[in-house]
Structures are given as structure tokens and as C-alpha cells.
Design a protein around this motif. Structure first.
Motif, PDB file in Angstrom:
ATOM      1  N   THR A  34       0.817  -1.213   0.000  1.00 28.87           N
ATOM      2  CA  THR A  34       0.000   0.000   0.000  1.00 28.87           C
ATOM      3  C   THR A  34       0.857   1.272   0.000  1.00 28.87           C
ATOM      4  OG1 THR A  34      -0.242  -0.089   2.407  1.00 28.87           O
ATOM      5  CG2 THR A  34      -1.999  -1.087   1.087  1.00 28.87           C
ATOM      6  N   THR A  35       1.975   1.245   0.697  1.00 26.77           N
ATOM      7  CA  THR A  35       2.856   2.417   0.720  1.00 26.77           C
ATOM      8  C   THR A  35       3.498   2.629  -0.648  1.00 26.77           C
ATOM      9  OG1 THR A  35       3.277   2.116   3.079  1.00 26.77           O
ATOM     10  CG2 THR A  35       4.837   3.495   1.865  1.00 26.77           C
ATOM     11  N   CYS A  36       3.939   1.556  -1.277  1.00 29.20           N
ATOM     12  CA  CYS A  36       4.524   1.681  -2.613  1.00 29.20           C
ATOM     13  C   CYS A  36       3.476   2.160  -3.617  1.00 29.20           C
ATOM     14  CB  CYS A  36       5.143   0.360  -3.065  1.00 29.20           C
ATOM     15  SG  CYS A  36       6.697  -0.027  -2.223  1.00 29.20           S
ATOM     16  N   ARG A  37       2.247   1.688  -3.481  1.00 32.93           N
ATOM     17  CA  ARG A  37       1.178   2.145  -4.372  1.00 32.93           C
ATOM     18  C   ARG A  37       0.952   3.638  -4.175  1.00 32.93           C
ATOM     19  NH1 ARG A  37       0.302   2.173  -8.708  1.00 32.93           N
ATOM     20  NH2 ARG A  37       0.551  -0.058  -8.759  1.00 32.93           N
ATOM     21  N   ALA A  39       3.069   5.818  -2.990  1.00 32.55           N
ATOM     22  CA  ALA A  39       4.252   6.535  -3.461  1.00 32.55           C
ATOM     23  C   ALA A  39       4.246   6.654  -4.984  1.00 32.55           C
ATOM     24  CB  ALA A  39       5.522   5.832  -2.984  1.00 32.55           C
ATOM     25  N   ALA A  40       3.910   5.565  -5.662  1.00 30.21           N
ATOM     26  CA  ALA A  40       3.874   5.579  -7.127  1.00 30.21           C
ATOM     27  C   ALA A  40       2.750   6.472  -7.645  1.00 30.21           C
ATOM     28  CB  ALA A  40       3.709   4.164  -7.663  1.00 30.21           C
ATOM     29  N   ASP A  41       1.632   6.472  -6.937  1.00 30.67           N
ATOM     30  CA  ASP A  41       0.518   7.332  -7.345  1.00 30.67           C
ATOM     31  C   ASP A  41       0.845   8.808  -7.153  1.00 30.67           C
ATOM     32  OD1 ASP A  41      -0.949   5.091  -8.058  1.00 30.67           O
ATOM     33  OD2 ASP A  41      -2.240   5.144  -6.269  1.00 30.67           O
ATOM     34  N   SER A  42       1.661   9.119  -6.154  1.00 27.49           N
ATOM     35  CA  SER A  42       1.977  10.519  -5.855  1.00 27.49           C
ATOM     36  C   SER A  42       3.193  11.047  -6.608  1.00 27.49           C
ATOM     37  CB  SER A  42       2.201  10.707  -4.352  1.00 27.49           C
ATOM     38  OG  SER A  42       3.408  10.071  -3.953  1.00 27.49           O
ATOM     39  N   ASP A  43       4.028  10.151  -7.127  1.00 24.94           N
ATOM     40  CA  ASP A  43       5.261  10.571  -7.798  1.00 24.94           C
ATOM     41  C   ASP A  43       5.501   9.670  -9.001  1.00 24.94           C
ATOM     42  OD1 ASP A  43       7.900  11.121  -8.617  1.00 24.94           O
ATOM     43  OD2 ASP A  43       8.578  11.473  -6.565  1.00 24.94           O
ATOM     44  N   PRO A  44       5.374  10.203 -10.204  1.00 26.66           N
ATOM     45  CA  PRO A  44       5.508   9.370 -11.400  1.00 26.66           C
ATOM     46  C   PRO A  44       6.900   8.761 -11.596  1.00 26.66           C
ATOM     47  CG  PRO A  44       5.349  11.688 -12.007  1.00 26.66           C
ATOM     48  CD  PRO A  44       5.090  11.598 -10.528  1.00 26.66           C
ATOM     49  N   ARG A  45       7.886   9.244 -10.876  1.00 32.61           N
ATOM     50  CA  ARG A  45       9.233   8.676 -10.985  1.00 32.61           C
ATOM     51  C   ARG A  45       9.350   7.338 -10.264  1.00 32.61           C
ATOM     52  NH1 ARG A  45      12.657  13.077  -8.263  1.00 32.61           N
ATOM     53  NH2 ARG A  45      10.892  12.808  -6.878  1.00 32.61           N
ATOM     54  N   VAL A  46       8.420   7.037  -9.361  1.00 33.26           N
ATOM     55  CA  VAL A  46       8.489   5.809  -8.567  1.00 33.26           C
ATOM     56  C   VAL A  46       7.992   4.629  -9.387  1.00 33.26           C
ATOM     57  CG1 VAL A  46       7.618   4.597  -6.530  1.00 33.26           C
ATOM     58  CG2 VAL A  46       8.283   7.007  -6.373  1.00 33.26           C
ATOM     59  N   ASP A  47       8.826   3.616  -9.496  1.00 32.33           N
ATOM     60  CA  ASP A  47       8.487   2.358 -10.156  1.00 32.33           C
ATOM     61  C   ASP A  47       7.861   1.456  -9.085  1.00 32.33           C
ATOM     62  OD1 ASP A  47       8.598  -0.333 -11.036  1.00 32.33           O
ATOM     63  OD2 ASP A  47      10.356   0.061 -12.278  1.00 32.33           O
ATOM     64  N   TYR A  48       6.549   1.264  -9.185  1.00 28.96           N
ATOM     65  CA  TYR A  48       5.809   0.500  -8.178  1.00 28.96           C
ATOM     66  C   TYR A  48       6.382  -0.909  -7.981  1.00 28.96           C
ATOM     67  CZ  TYR A  48       2.122  -2.351  -6.150  1.00 28.96           C
ATOM     68  OH  TYR A  48       1.429  -3.238  -5.366  1.00 28.96           O
ATOM     69  N   GLY A  49       6.630  -1.616  -9.058  1.00 27.86           N
ATOM     70  CA  GLY A  49       7.155  -2.983  -8.957  1.00 27.86           C
ATOM     71  C   GLY A  49       8.514  -3.022  -8.283  1.00 27.86           C
ATOM     72  N   PHE A  50       9.379  -2.082  -8.630  1.00 27.41           N
ATOM     73  CA  PHE A  50      10.695  -1.972  -8.012  1.00 27.41           C
ATOM     74  C   PHE A  50      10.545  -1.703  -6.520  1.00 27.41           C
ATOM     75  CE2 PHE A  50      14.054   0.857  -6.467  1.00 27.41           C
ATOM     76  CZ  PHE A  50      15.205   0.123  -6.745  1.00 27.41           C
ATOM     77  N   CYS A  51       9.674  -0.780  -6.177  1.00 30.01           N
ATOM     78  CA  CYS A  51       9.446  -0.411  -4.775  1.00 30.01           C
ATOM     79  C   CYS A  51       9.028  -1.628  -3.960  1.00 30.01           C
ATOM     80  CB  CYS A  51       8.386   0.687  -4.701  1.00 30.01           C
ATOM     81  SG  CYS A  51       7.993   1.276  -3.038  1.00 30.01           S
ATOM     82  N   VAL A  52       8.024  -2.354  -4.434  1.00 28.27           N
ATOM     83  CA  VAL A  52       7.530  -3.529  -3.705  1.00 28.27           C
ATOM     84  C   VAL A  52       8.613  -4.591  -3.605  1.00 28.27           C
ATOM     85  CG1 VAL A  52       5.865  -5.435  -3.766  1.00 28.27           C
ATOM     86  CG2 VAL A  52       5.102  -3.103  -4.243  1.00 28.27           C
ATOM     87  N   ALA A  53       9.286  -4.848  -4.710  1.00 28.60           N
ATOM     88  CA  ALA A  53      10.306  -5.899  -4.718  1.00 28.60           C
ATOM     89  C   ALA A  53      11.461  -5.572  -3.778  1.00 28.60           C
ATOM     90  CB  ALA A  53      10.825  -6.106  -6.140  1.00 28.60           C
ATOM     91  N   GLU A  54      11.956  -4.357  -3.842  1.00 34.77           N
ATOM     92  CA  GLU A  54      13.137  -4.007  -3.042  1.00 34.77           C
ATOM     93  C   GLU A  54      12.814  -3.817  -1.562  1.00 34.77           C
ATOM     94  OE1 GLU A  54      16.289  -4.263  -4.244  1.00 34.77           O
ATOM     95  OE2 GLU A  54      15.149  -5.040  -5.942  1.00 34.77           O
ATOM     96  N   LEU A  55      11.737  -3.108  -1.269  1.00 33.85           N
ATOM     97  CA  LEU A  55      11.396  -2.905   0.143  1.00 33.85           C
ATOM     98  C   LEU A  55      10.856  -4.193   0.756  1.00 33.85           C
ATOM     99  CD1 LEU A  55       9.806   0.659   0.204  1.00 33.85           C
ATOM    100  CD2 LEU A  55      12.204  -0.020   0.382  1.00 33.85           C
ATOM    101  N   GLY A  56      10.164  -4.990  -0.042  1.00 33.70           N
ATOM    102  CA  GLY A  56       9.598  -6.234   0.463  1.00 33.70           C
ATOM    103  C   GLY A  56      10.643  -7.249   0.880  1.00 33.70           C
ATOM    104  N   MET A  57      11.856  -7.136   0.339  1.00 33.16           N
ATOM    105  CA  MET A  57      12.925  -8.083   0.678  1.00 33.16           C
ATOM    106  C   MET A  57      13.644  -7.731   1.974  1.00 33.16           C
ATOM    107  SD  MET A  57      14.814  -9.061  -2.910  1.00 33.16           S
ATOM    108  CE  MET A  57      15.562  -7.449  -3.073  1.00 33.16           C
ATOM    109  N   HIS A  58      13.526  -6.506   2.417  1.00 32.50           N
ATOM    110  CA  HIS A  58      14.302  -6.057   3.583  1.00 32.50           C
ATOM    111  C   HIS A  58      13.728  -6.638   4.873  1.00 32.50           C
ATOM    112  CE1 HIS A  58      16.342  -3.375   6.387  1.00 32.50           C
ATOM    113  NE2 HIS A  58      17.193  -3.147   5.400  1.00 32.50           N
ATOM    114  N   ARG A  59      14.587  -7.046   5.751  1.00 34.29           N
ATOM    115  CA  ARG A  59      14.172  -7.710   7.001  1.00 34.29           C
ATOM    116  C   ARG A  59      13.327  -6.818   7.917  1.00 34.29           C
ATOM    117  NH1 ARG A  59      19.298  -6.096   7.539  1.00 34.29           N
ATOM    118  NH2 ARG A  59      19.897  -4.979   9.401  1.00 34.29           N
TER     119      ARG A  59
END
Length: 185
Positions: A34-37, A39-59
Motif C-alpha cells: 500500500t505504501t509503494c502504491r 508513493a507511485a501514485d503521488s510521484d511518477p518517478r516511482v516504479d511500483y514494482g521496483f518499490c515492492v520488490a526491493e522494500l519487500g525483501m528487507h528484514r
């Protein structure tokens, strides 16, 4: 008789199912999605898939709110910069970077990425202390340092850049960090 779902209801149901599958698979928490969504909705530079994949992997992501995820994004920038320094040192150790000019540029890049890692670490610290503007400025500084490396390598004739993926990653994660920070300001 069962009535067919309206298109809007069907999309909502599919989105909920996708969110549940993502969460159950352990790939990303609902907050990351939801946060990545947002962020992507508020800033066109944000790649939603990248955001979810990268942040989702962090412990730290599963238990993080938006504030925590902004810090995770900055820490991910630190990791990328550290990996870039490692990659550059490996290239220098091979003694085949292409002569004195590219070697000097690679040595400069190692210093620039070391500084970029520090800038992203300072971004995390500033966001942690709720100094959001300063945190965003530090993330932008990390990107600027990565781009200075690209410029140094281009001037030295190292095209394509051996660290182009690291530079691209720095830009993307700084965009994520900035957009999420804007959500919490």
C-alpha cells in the motif's frame, strides 16, 4: 442464480487477491504494497514494482509503517553504494580496467560511491530524527555522487559504464525514499 461481478468489483476482488497472495508468499507486507502504491501514485518517478520488490525483501519491512519504509529505502541505498564499491574494487583488482584513464576514473568512483553510501546513511538518520527535508536532500546527494561517477567514467571512455546498474538503482531507490518521505511529511 449467481450474478456476474461488475467490472469494478471484479478488479477490486482481483487486487485484494493479489495483495493476499503477495503477503502470504512472504514477498511483501500489506504496508509495503500500500505504501509503494501511494508513493507511485503521488510521484511518477516511482516504479511500483521496483518499490515492492526491493522494500519487500528487507528484514525490517514486514513490521514497518511508512516512516519505517522511508528509512528502509535509505538503507537500501547504502547497501547499493557498498555493493558498487565492492564491484569497483573487484574491477581494479583485475588490473584490466582499460588503461590509466579508466583506472583513475574507477578509483574516483570508489570514493564517490563510498560518499554516496554515507549520504544515504545520513538520509536514514535524518528521516529517523524526523528531519524529512534534510533526509530527502541527503538521498538526492547520494544520487548526485553516483551520477558524478557516471560522468567520470564517460569522460575516461568507459562506455558502457561498468557500474551503470548501480547508478540506476541509486536513482530509483532515492525516488522511492523521497516519495515515501513526502507521504509522511
Amino acid at each position: 442464480m449467481v450474478r456476474p461481478l461488475q467490472p469494478a468489483a471484479r478488479r477490486l476482488l482481483l487486487a485484494a487477491a493479489a495483495l493476499m497472495i503477495c503477503c502470504l508468499a512472504g514477498r511483501a507486507s500489506a504496508t509495503v504494497v500500500t505504501t509503494c502504491r501511494a508513493a507511485a501514485d503521488s510521484d511518477p518517478r516511482v516504479d511500483y514494482g521496483f518499490c515492492v520488490a526491493e522494500l519487500g525483501m528487507h528484514r525490517e519491512s514486514p513490521d514497518a509503517d511508512a516512516w519505517g519504509l522511508a528509512k528502509v529505502a535509505a538503507l537500501t541505498g547504502v547497501n547499493n553504494a557498498d555493493d558498487a564499491v565492492y564491484d569497483i574494487k573487484a574491477l581494479l583488482a583485475d588490473n584490466k580496467p582499460g588503461g590509466p584513464a579508466p583506472r583513475a576514473a574507477l578509483e574516483q568512483c570508489a570514493k564517490l560511491y563510498d560518499s554516496a553510501g554515507l549520504a544515504f546513511a545520513e538520509a536514514e538518520d535524518e528521516i529517523n530524527n524526523r528531519r524529512y527535508a534534510a533526509g530527502k536532500a541527503k538521498a538526492a546527494e547520494g544520487v548526485s555522487l553516483a551520477r558524478q561517477c557516471d560522468d567520470a567514467l564517460a569522460k575516461a571512455g568507459a562506455v558502457p559504464s561498468p557500474v551503470a546498474q548501480r547508478s540506476s538503482y541509486a536513482v530509483k531507490i532515492a525516488d522511492v525514499c523521497t516519495a515515501i518521505t513526502n507521504l509522511i511529511m
